[in-house]
Design an enzyme around this catalytic site. Sequence first.
Site, mmCIF file in Angstrom:
data_model
loop_
_atom_site.group_PDB
_atom_site.id
_atom_site.type_symbol
_atom_site.label_atom_id
_atom_site.label_comp_id
_atom_site.label_asym_id
_atom_site.label_seq_id
_atom_site.Cartn_x
_atom_site.Cartn_y
_atom_site.Cartn_z
ATOM 1 N N HIS A 62 -3.989 4.459 -9.644
ATOM 2 C CA HIS A 62 -3.417 5.808 -9.629
ATOM 3 C C HIS A 62 -1.913 5.732 -9.811
ATOM 4 C CE1 HIS A 62 -2.787 4.561 -5.495
ATOM 5 N NE2 HIS A 62 -2.203 5.688 -5.149
ATOM 6 N N ASP A 66 3.937 2.731 -5.993
ATOM 7 C CA ASP A 66 3.695 1.381 -5.473
ATOM 8 C C ASP A 66 2.469 0.726 -6.121
ATOM 9 O OD1 ASP A 66 2.363 3.444 -4.002
ATOM 10 O OD2 ASP A 66 1.845 2.034 -2.423
ATOM 11 N N HIS A 67 1.820 1.435 -7.044
ATOM 12 C CA HIS A 67 0.671 0.850 -7.746
ATOM 13 C C HIS A 67 0.946 0.593 -9.226
ATOM 14 C CE1 HIS A 67 -2.208 1.246 -4.376
ATOM 15 N NE2 HIS A 67 -1.251 2.069 -3.981
ATOM 16 N N HIS A 142 -8.043 10.614 -2.501
ATOM 17 C CA HIS A 142 -6.630 10.427 -2.207
ATOM 18 C C HIS A 142 -5.881 11.676 -2.660
ATOM 19 C CE1 HIS A 142 -3.232 8.031 -1.155
ATOM 20 N NE2 HIS A 142 -2.831 7.762 -2.370
ATOM 21 N N HIS A 270 -2.656 -3.117 1.960
ATOM 22 C CA HIS A 270 -1.865 -1.899 1.839
ATOM 23 C C HIS A 270 -1.318 -1.467 3.211
ATOM 24 C CE1 HIS A 270 -0.903 2.299 0.506
ATOM 25 N NE2 HIS A 270 -0.709 1.699 -0.644
HETATM 26 ZN ZN LIG Z 1 -1.316 6.369 -3.213
#
Ligand SMILES: [Zn+2]
Length: 303
Positions: A62, A66-67, A142, A270
């Site tokens: 997504h 941070d991804h 999410h 995470h």
């Molecule tokens: Zn997220």
Amino acid sequence: MNFDITILGSGSAVPTPKRNPSSQFINCHNRKILMDCGEGTQFQIRKFKIKLQSIQIILISHLHGDHYFGLAGLLSTMNLLGRDGQLTIYGPEGLENILRSQLKIGDSKFAFDITFKTLFGKEREIIFEDKKMEIHTFPLKHKIATNGFLIKEKEPLRKLKKEAIEKDDIAIEYRHRLQKGEKIMDASGKILDLDRYTYPPKKARSYAYCSDTMPNESNLDLLNEVDLMYHEATFVNQHKARAKSTMHSTAEQAANFAKKAKAKKLILGHFSNRYLDTNTHQKEASAVFENVLIGEDGLNIKL
Ligand SMILES: [Zn+2]
């Protein structure tokens, strides 16, 4: 054949000296896959001695930074080091635009081809398949559209029982079909007994990646009996309300989910940078599911 996972980043949004943001490297039958690409992923790749140019597929869960904030830098390094092999990136709507704008504004061009495939995070899909493995996506729960990924080996071939094959003089053309478990009638009209000529196949191995999400029970059937499940555990029970409002999970919720999916092993990751250590995550998860591993940057797990 190899099927192993290296955690490159086990932290959440704020990087710390010990934990990089999300990223993992998966080698499944020599298919090299990068899963998420938080800031600094290319340094982790170098640190843990992974060959950057070996990556063939990148999966982005997504568009929270941070991804994927490490992607532009990683692609640029691939280009500078002379990449010519094709690369496929699977990611959410908008990712291609972001990366192409970065290139355009900087008046840069890459010398290698990138194929973008858009994922919408709404339904399950098999996004990649070849003779050895397949990659599924499934929707997570999410704040924005988020994809989970399941990497699954194809059912391995049955092993031939050489003695019986030779004793009964089984024709060469039947042998590979027997390995595939086919029902075969020979020239004399006799059905070949699969158990007489082959051993049962090993079970196909599988790995599930549930990045940012609240536990999403609608995925339980797809993930049933997965060998290894990575599930985010941003929080501990003390911050359960915060987990709910940010649509993340606690370690206990992740463990409950793994238990319901009958996963063989669970890795947590995470972790929020508010925690100085992961002892509470370990304790709360282990109270409901016995096979819990704490994800650490550099941790390598072989299936
Ligand atoms: Zn997220």
